[in-house]
Design a protein around this motif. Structure first.
Motif, PDB file in Angstrom:
ATOM      1  N   GLY A 151       0.803  -1.217   0.000  1.00 55.70           N
ATOM      2  CA  GLY A 151       0.000   0.000   0.000  1.00 55.70           C
ATOM      3  C   GLY A 151       0.829   1.255   0.000  1.00 55.70           C
TER       4      GLY A 151
ATOM      5  N   ALA B 120      -2.360  -3.135   2.397  1.00 53.31           N
ATOM      6  CA  ALA B 120      -1.749  -2.110   3.236  1.00 53.31           C
ATOM      7  C   ALA B 120      -1.026  -2.761   4.411  1.00 53.31           C
ATOM      8  CB  ALA B 120      -2.804  -1.122   3.728  1.00 53.31           C
TER       9      ALA B 120
ATOM     10  N   CYS C 162      -6.338   3.793  -3.946  1.00 51.46           N
ATOM     11  CA  CYS C 162      -5.779   2.882  -4.939  1.00 51.46           C
ATOM     12  C   CYS C 162      -4.919   3.658  -5.925  1.00 51.46           C
ATOM     13  CB  CYS C 162      -6.869   2.098  -5.652  1.00 51.46           C
ATOM     14  SG  CYS C 162      -8.040   3.104  -6.577  1.00 51.46           S
TER      15      CYS C 162
ATOM     16  N   PHE D  48      -6.715  -0.341  -1.208  1.00 51.02           N
ATOM     17  CA  PHE D  48      -6.092  -0.437   0.103  1.00 51.02           C
ATOM     18  C   PHE D  48      -6.926   0.310   1.139  1.00 51.02           C
ATOM     19  CE2 PHE D  48      -2.854  -0.692  -3.160  1.00 51.02           C
ATOM     20  CZ  PHE D  48      -2.162  -1.851  -2.795  1.00 51.02           C
TER      21      PHE D  48
END
Length: 690
Positions: free
Chosen positions: A77, A90, A633, A662
């Motif tokens: 992430g 993430a 994203c 994420f």
């Protein structure tokens, strides 16, 4: 360490008959182990085999499992790159928490510190001191790894004897400030005892410890300062002990941040002043972008590089990794491919792209990528022609040469008329789920856009007319490496990773067949640590610890890195404000990408949660262009070929194959203590708000 030995250390109180008091052949006693050089090397081999190093065999989802399945770096992430697998998420926790294994390591470290003095006479004084320094160094690294994850942790600094009262066996969590103070004390003890040159390959030395200290203190100073910028409860008291296990007290955070930034600056400066290391420039040439690119590629394969401070070596089939097996271009596919695909958002950090007024990369002649007409290029490499050579050394461009061929990357083929308007009407975050295969240009007949779902027999063929002899000319709809919209093992973003990827044709691509070393710490990071700590000290009004001009020091360090990278150097001294700080942060994001550094930088800067995400890139960007509350994203730079113009154009669009969205909240800056440890203990506090 070339070999890792099994180690059993046991002490038995034998209260039975004398006949049983006979040494067992399969027990290694403490006297045998620590009384001579060969024994202590076995002990050190075990300690180093479980160091919390992040290398090819670590990924942010699984944690420290020490295997090379699905090697992938920068997919947590951070925006550096994207992967098709679920390890692309993430950095909100590890499946294998670094808790129990840390305390196992601490016990062995503390045993060494307490027991080795009994055999001090068996070693030359400097060698004895060095091994004491090794123990402090490894303990500092363990406590650092714990503090970055959990904040305040139990400071186990002596061997806990068994059996004992419960109150003696359990150590409560210290405050986060006390934990970072312990890290500082252990690094200082290590630096005091360690030799200036490692006595064996893989061992520590004074300057290695100084470099890691600078990184740890930069983290500590940042957390002390930037925790204060996060809304909500990022600081809290443990319910069982009343200790501030997360964050810093209102009356101590400022002084603590200044202290830690000072220590980071002093440690980095001592490494610089030693003149033991320098930036790698063996193939560098002024005003020669090709040479500068080749220099940066070679830097990660030259084991004699003067930039290397700490290196994890891979020397045999038992220690090899699988970087190429999972990340090489799709055409090599052994057993997977394209596992680390850089993003357009990451590329935007680099100098040399044409840009819109908002700083984003220009792909049309309009005011943004949703208006005007696409810019056309004779060759896909032309799109990147003026970008600093460093990006090309980190990323495989469409059409660039890697290993044995030019790597063909083409999202699709456009057969419509020119000029070509943007394929989508809206490129905002709210339309992130729209895909190229949903466009009318692809779905309606006669279609003007050709795409391919997969590389195999379903690859679409585009007619290009006939040659002068009447023979039909054709091309596949998509490139050999894709992207293929129904195959997530192809190039996900229009780009593939080059950093660390072997170009040696004699090195076979396959699982467990990669042998390049991983550079854990290099001189460029020390320069970046120096620059960032100098700016932070100046921002806080702290006088220079050594009398040198802080901002001049920071500017010089950044310019050394930019010069080597082929990027324009700063023409004025950095200012001691947020803008100056962000220039340093941006440089760090560029230079240390794909090296397991960025995910920690984002945590310590406190810029990964929505409210702070404007600073996510080390520069001010509108978070709402790629984000929505906790979710965010990233985009790719997708190349297309126009058959009418016989030229290439590029579209920057959210990842449309195996899309990763994420999620990150302020709560994720501190990970939960493993629940079983909290439940069974009267002393171990869970994180507040967990």
């Amino acid at each position: 360490m070339k070999k890792i030995f099994s180690l059993i250390v046991a002490s038995f109180a034998l209260a039975s008959c004398a006949d049983l008091d006979v040494p067992s052949n399969n027990i290694v006693t403490s006297e045998q182990l620590l009384s001579d050089q060969s024994g202590i090397d076995i002990y050190m081999a075990r300690l180093y085999s479980r160091m919390p190093y992040e290398d090819f065999k670590y990924n942010g989802k699984w944690g420290y499992t020490y295997n090379s399945w699905l090697v992938s770096i920068g997919v947590e992430g951070t925006g550096e790159c994207l992967d098709r697998d679920d390890i692309c998420r993430a950095f909100v926790g590890e499946d294998t928490p670094y808790w129990g294994m840390a305390f196992e390591q601490l016990r062995e470290i503390n045993y060494l510190l307490e027991t080795l003095p009994q055999y001090s006479g068996n070693y030359p004084e400097d060698i004895y001191n060095h091994y004491i320094g090794e123990a402090y160094y490894i303990r500092a690294m363990v406590f650092t790894a714990m503090a970055k994850r959990f904040g305040g942790v139990p400071l186990v600094t002596k061997v806990v004897q068994y059996p004992a009262e419960v109150s003696e066996l359990e150590v409560p969590r210290a405050s986060e400030e006390e934990t970072w103070d312990q890290v500082l004390a252990d690094f200082d003890a290590a630096i005091e005892h360690l030799l200036p040159i490692s006595p064996k390959v893989g061992y520590a030395n004074k300057y290695k410890a100084l470099a890691w200290k600078s990184e740890a203190m930069l983290y500590a100073g940042s957390v002390a300062k930037y925790n204060q910028t996060v809304n909500g409860n990022l600081t809290g008291i443990g319910q069982k002990t009343g200790v501030r296990v997360m964050g810093f007290a209102p009356d101590s955070w400022e002084a603590a941040s200044k202290k830690y930034f000072t220590e980071a600056y002093k440690a980095a400066k001592e490494v610089v002043k030693s003149n033991k290391y320098e930036l790698y420039t063996k193939k560098f040439a002024e005003n020669d972008a090709q040479a500068q690119y080749e220099n940066l590629v070679e830097m990660f394969f030259d084991n004699s590089s003067p930039e290397n401070i700490d290196v994890k070596e891979y020397l045999s089939p038992t220690t090899a990794h699988s970087l190429e097996a999972f990340n090489a271009p799709f055409v090599y596919h052994s057993p997977l491919s394209c596992g680390m695909c850089p993003t357009a958002d990451f590329c935007q950090l680099f100098d040399g792209f044409d840009r819109y007024d908002d700083g984003s990369i220009r792909v049309t002649d309009g005011t943004s990528n949703d208006n005007g007409n696409y810019l056309l290029f004779d060759d896909p490499m032309d799109f990147y022609a003026n970008v600093e050579p460093r990006l090309r050394a980190w990323v495989i461009y469409p059409g660039d040469f890697y290993r044995d061929r030019n790597q063909e990357v083409r999202t699709g083929t456009y057969v419509g008329a020119t000029p070509i308007e943007p394929l989508f009407k809206n490129y905002g975050y709210e339309t992130k789920d729209e895909t190229y295969q949903q466009l009318e240009a692809y779905t309606k007949k006669p279609k003007t856009l050709y795409l391919s779902p997969r590389q195999e027999s379903s690859q679409e063929i585009v007619s290009l007319g006939t040659d002068e002899d009447g023979k039909e000319l054709t091309m596949t709809a998509s490139g050999a490496n894709g992207p293929f919209y129904d195959n997530a093992e192809s190039c996900l973003t229009g780009l593939m990773t080059r950093k660390y990827m072997s170009y040696d044709l004699s090195q076979e691509i396959g699982e467990g067949k990669s042998y390049q070393n991983f550079i854990l710490m290099r001189y460029a990071e020390v320069l970046l640590n120096l620059a960032e700590s100098a700016v932070e000290l100046s921002l806080s009004g702290v006088a220079s610890p050594d009398g040198d001009d802080l901002m001049a020091q920071a500017t010089e360090a950044i310019n050394k890195i930019r010069h080597r990278a082929g990027a324009p150097e700063l023409t004025v001294t950095l200012s001691n404000n947020v803008e100056g700080r962000d220039i340093v942060r941006r440089e760090r994001r560029k230079e240390l990408a794909f090296e397991h550094k960025t995910k920690w930088d984002l945590r310590r800067w406190r810029v990964q949660h929505y409210e702070g995400r404007d600073g996510f890139w080390g520069e001010n960007r509108n978070k709402n262009t790629y984000s929505n509350n906790e979710k965010y994203c990233f985009s790719g730079i997708y190349p297309f070929y126009s058959t009418q113009a016989k030229k290439w154009f590029f579209d920057i669009h959210f990842q449309f194959i195996s899309q990763k969205v994420f999620s990150y909240s302020a709560l994720d800056y501190y990970w939960a203590i493993p629940g079983n440890e909290v439940v069974k203990s009267s002393y171990i506090d869970q994180q507040p708000n967990r």
